[in-house]
Design a protein around this motif. Sequence first.
Motif, PDB file in Angstrom:
ATOM      1  N   GLU A  42      -7.350   0.266  -6.863  1.00  0.00           N
ATOM      2  CA  GLU A  42      -8.480   1.419  -6.971  1.00  0.00           C
ATOM      3  C   GLU A  42      -8.530   2.628  -6.973  1.00  0.00           C
ATOM      4  OE1 GLU A  42     -12.846   1.421  -8.967  1.00  0.00           O
ATOM      5  OE2 GLU A  42     -10.465   0.162  -8.619  1.00  0.00           O
ATOM      6  N   GLU A  43      -7.665   2.894  -5.800  1.00  0.00           N
ATOM      7  CA  GLU A  43      -7.498   5.141  -5.768  1.00  0.00           C
ATOM      8  C   GLU A  43      -6.257   5.385  -6.517  1.00  0.00           C
ATOM      9  OE1 GLU A  43      -9.251   6.967  -3.918  1.00  0.00           O
ATOM     10  OE2 GLU A  43     -10.084   5.415  -3.226  1.00  0.00           O
ATOM     11  N   TRP A  68      -5.907  -4.265  -3.525  1.00  0.00           N
ATOM     12  CA  TRP A  68      -7.442  -4.097  -4.295  1.00  0.00           C
ATOM     13  C   TRP A  68      -7.986  -2.540  -3.845  1.00  0.00           C
ATOM     14  CZ3 TRP A  68     -11.878  -1.976  -3.471  1.00  0.00           C
ATOM     15  CH2 TRP A  68     -12.997  -2.286  -5.371  1.00  0.00           C
ATOM     16  N   ASN A  69      -8.101  -2.013  -2.738  1.00  0.00           N
ATOM     17  CA  ASN A  69      -8.444  -0.787  -2.813  1.00  0.00           C
ATOM     18  C   ASN A  69      -7.474   0.287  -3.276  1.00  0.00           C
ATOM     19  OD1 ASN A  69     -10.289   1.074  -1.465  1.00  0.00           O
ATOM     20  ND2 ASN A  69      -8.882   1.558   0.412  1.00  0.00           N
ATOM     21  N   GLU A  70      -6.258  -0.173  -2.838  1.00  0.00           N
ATOM     22  CA  GLU A  70      -5.388   0.990  -2.898  1.00  0.00           C
ATOM     23  C   GLU A  70      -5.549   0.776  -4.104  1.00  0.00           C
ATOM     24  OE1 GLU A  70      -3.473   3.195  -0.886  1.00  0.00           O
ATOM     25  OE2 GLU A  70      -4.002   1.867   1.235  1.00  0.00           O
ATOM     26  N   LYS A 111     -16.410  -7.547  -7.036  1.00  0.00           N
ATOM     27  CA  LYS A 111     -15.623  -6.814  -7.454  1.00  0.00           C
ATOM     28  C   LYS A 111     -14.952  -7.803  -9.019  1.00  0.00           C
ATOM     29  CE  LYS A 111     -14.731  -4.381  -3.807  1.00  0.00           C
ATOM     30  NZ  LYS A 111     -13.411  -5.166  -2.414  1.00  0.00           N
ATOM     31  N   SER A 162       0.994  -1.192  -0.056  1.00  0.00           N
ATOM     32  CA  SER A 162      -0.218  -0.222  -0.255  1.00  0.00           C
ATOM     33  C   SER A 162       0.889   1.613   0.198  1.00  0.00           C
ATOM     34  CB  SER A 162      -1.002  -0.347   1.039  1.00  0.00           C
ATOM     35  OG  SER A 162      -1.945  -0.992   1.414  1.00  0.00           O
ATOM     36  N   ASP A 220      -8.140  -7.911   0.272  1.00  0.00           N
ATOM     37  CA  ASP A 220      -8.549  -6.269  -0.337  1.00  0.00           C
ATOM     38  C   ASP A 220      -8.176  -5.389  -0.208  1.00  0.00           C
ATOM     39  OD1 ASP A 220     -12.011  -6.100  -0.694  1.00  0.00           O
ATOM     40  OD2 ASP A 220     -11.705  -4.514   0.701  1.00  0.00           O
ATOM     41  N   MET A 221      -7.529  -5.333   0.954  1.00  0.00           N
ATOM     42  CA  MET A 221      -6.980  -3.750   1.173  1.00  0.00           C
ATOM     43  C   MET A 221      -5.941  -3.361   0.330  1.00  0.00           C
ATOM     44  SD  MET A 221      -6.408  -4.981   4.940  1.00  0.00           S
ATOM     45  CE  MET A 221      -5.215  -3.527   5.902  1.00  0.00           C
TER      46      MET A 221
END
Length: 606
Positions: free
Chosen positions: A388-389, A384-386, A490, A351, A381-382
């Motif tokens: 995505e940003e 993936w979220n970064e 997702k 991240s 998932d964590m």
Amino acid sequence: MKKIKKIIRRKKNYTFLKNILSSAIGTTIAVMIIFFMIISIIFSSISNPKNKIEGKIKPNSILKIKLNYPVYDSQNTNFSTNNILTNIDNDKNSPLNLYRIIDAINKASKNKNINGILLDLDEFVGPGGWSSLKEIRDALVRFKKSEKFIWSYSKNLSQSAYYLASVSDSIITYPQTGVDFRGLNMTSIFLTDLFYEIGIEPEIIRSGKYKAAVEPFILKKMSEENKEQSELLLNNIWNEVIKDIGKSRDLKIEELNLTANQGIHNWSLNKNSILIDTQQYPQEFIKSLKKKINPKKNDIINFEQKISFVSLNDILKSNTEFISKNKIGIIYAEGQISDSDNDQISPQSHSKIIRELKEDENIKAVVLRVNSPGGSALASDMIWNELEELKKIKPLIVSMGDVAASGGYYISCNADKIFASNSTITGSIGVFGLFFKIENLLKNKMNIHFDEINTNKYSNFGSIYELFDNSEKEMLGDLIDQTYDTFLRKVSNGRNKNIKELNDIAQGRIWSGIEAKKIGLIDEIGNLNDAINYAAKVTKVEDYMIEEYPKKKDFFQILLEDIQSNYKLHDNLQLYVQNWKTEKFRNLIKNYEGIQTRIPYELNIE
């Protein structure tokens, strides 16, 4: 009473002094190790100055490629103080990661002083998977388009080494040796009986009929669903291998399969075998190579002349480093995905890298190189979220290596473009929960009994001392199903597929890259080079540099980390050795326990 107090006080003082002394000795030893290593490096530099070969590769030089070390995606994988001194003293042949190997081959094709390539395939190790191996092979195929030669010579050839050698204009082996050419094998190990014998009982809940990662703990052989997907995967990879070999050697697939069916008879070949071109002793081979380089010179002059060999590292150093403010970042996601920062892919480390590249204005696009069987669902998932940003600000392209499945696919699914090779193992969209219980071990094997007090109904939930009851299993099932639904959503959003259509191809099933392209799990068949070129195309930059992440660690980082991880928490060597002995078993349980998005088994295709 006073005497007792004095004794206690002396004992405390003794313990305090002992701790100070042991700490001082440990620090002194560490400092001495670092000091002597620094001295060694300085003297090595003085006594053996590195040849400054920038721009000084001799005409008619041959690039000798000898991949007698494991090849990984990342520059830092499996790199420790165990081999660092060797790398300092032998920088010419120090290990390179996959991108650097391919980059060196590409640069050699454009270097007018490089006449050809010799593949020295004795002691070949190379990449651990067929997809990465193909990327090196593809670079060699591109090299041949420069109208330069490739020869290979070896005392004997492993199957993976032969796959590389098959691109050669001439494959030459030592007399009366051959090729380990016999087809591919996939073996799964089942621990069901072992766990039963020692009294460990796995508790399993899963979503997806193909989610076979738990099979080694509950079955004694593959399920029919697992066997179905494994056979398709294995045959797809083998067909790609022999198709490439057949194209380079002008052989039919039927001929190659008949030859593979001869098994160990291929270990000793004659000169007329379709697998090779000829057999020569080393002295004969060197003479042939000299004739190849200087065909117009007479034999006497030619044989007296030494061949100028250069290494992959020499090629990289001989090129002036191109400078540009435009950069394409490569993030390596290699290994298992874990909640722990000490593992290869973690939310903490990755991240941080993703945010750094998102904020760097010089980074125009990011290529995420995924080579992972998955792991922790939460960690996936964590990450993936970064990503995505990051994708909101700059292009995100995924290049899949040997394996990009389950959690590895989870972090890939929302990229702007996904590249994979025909042999990539991907998909495995499914979730399972695995928990190990030792109630039987304690009660029936060791005669240990226990009792407990709880404030609430589920206060002891997750205890390893007691099996789950039906209500606990139901709660876990709900949680697993929720995680699976999240995974599907997702992928559905990232791949633009409806949930029903996606659920039919998910179910934890693994796919080869060629099949994944047909069903829309990836966009293009291509390698890391293709992904980089696409990133440059969409950002419309013609001049750019490549930045690799995580950054390569220097000597002192590796040394200090090794000392900290191996010695800091151990008061004595004996305890350290005892802990090391049980490390593998502890990791087996730790890595699989909890809610996981992981491929069915440790894939070892030979």
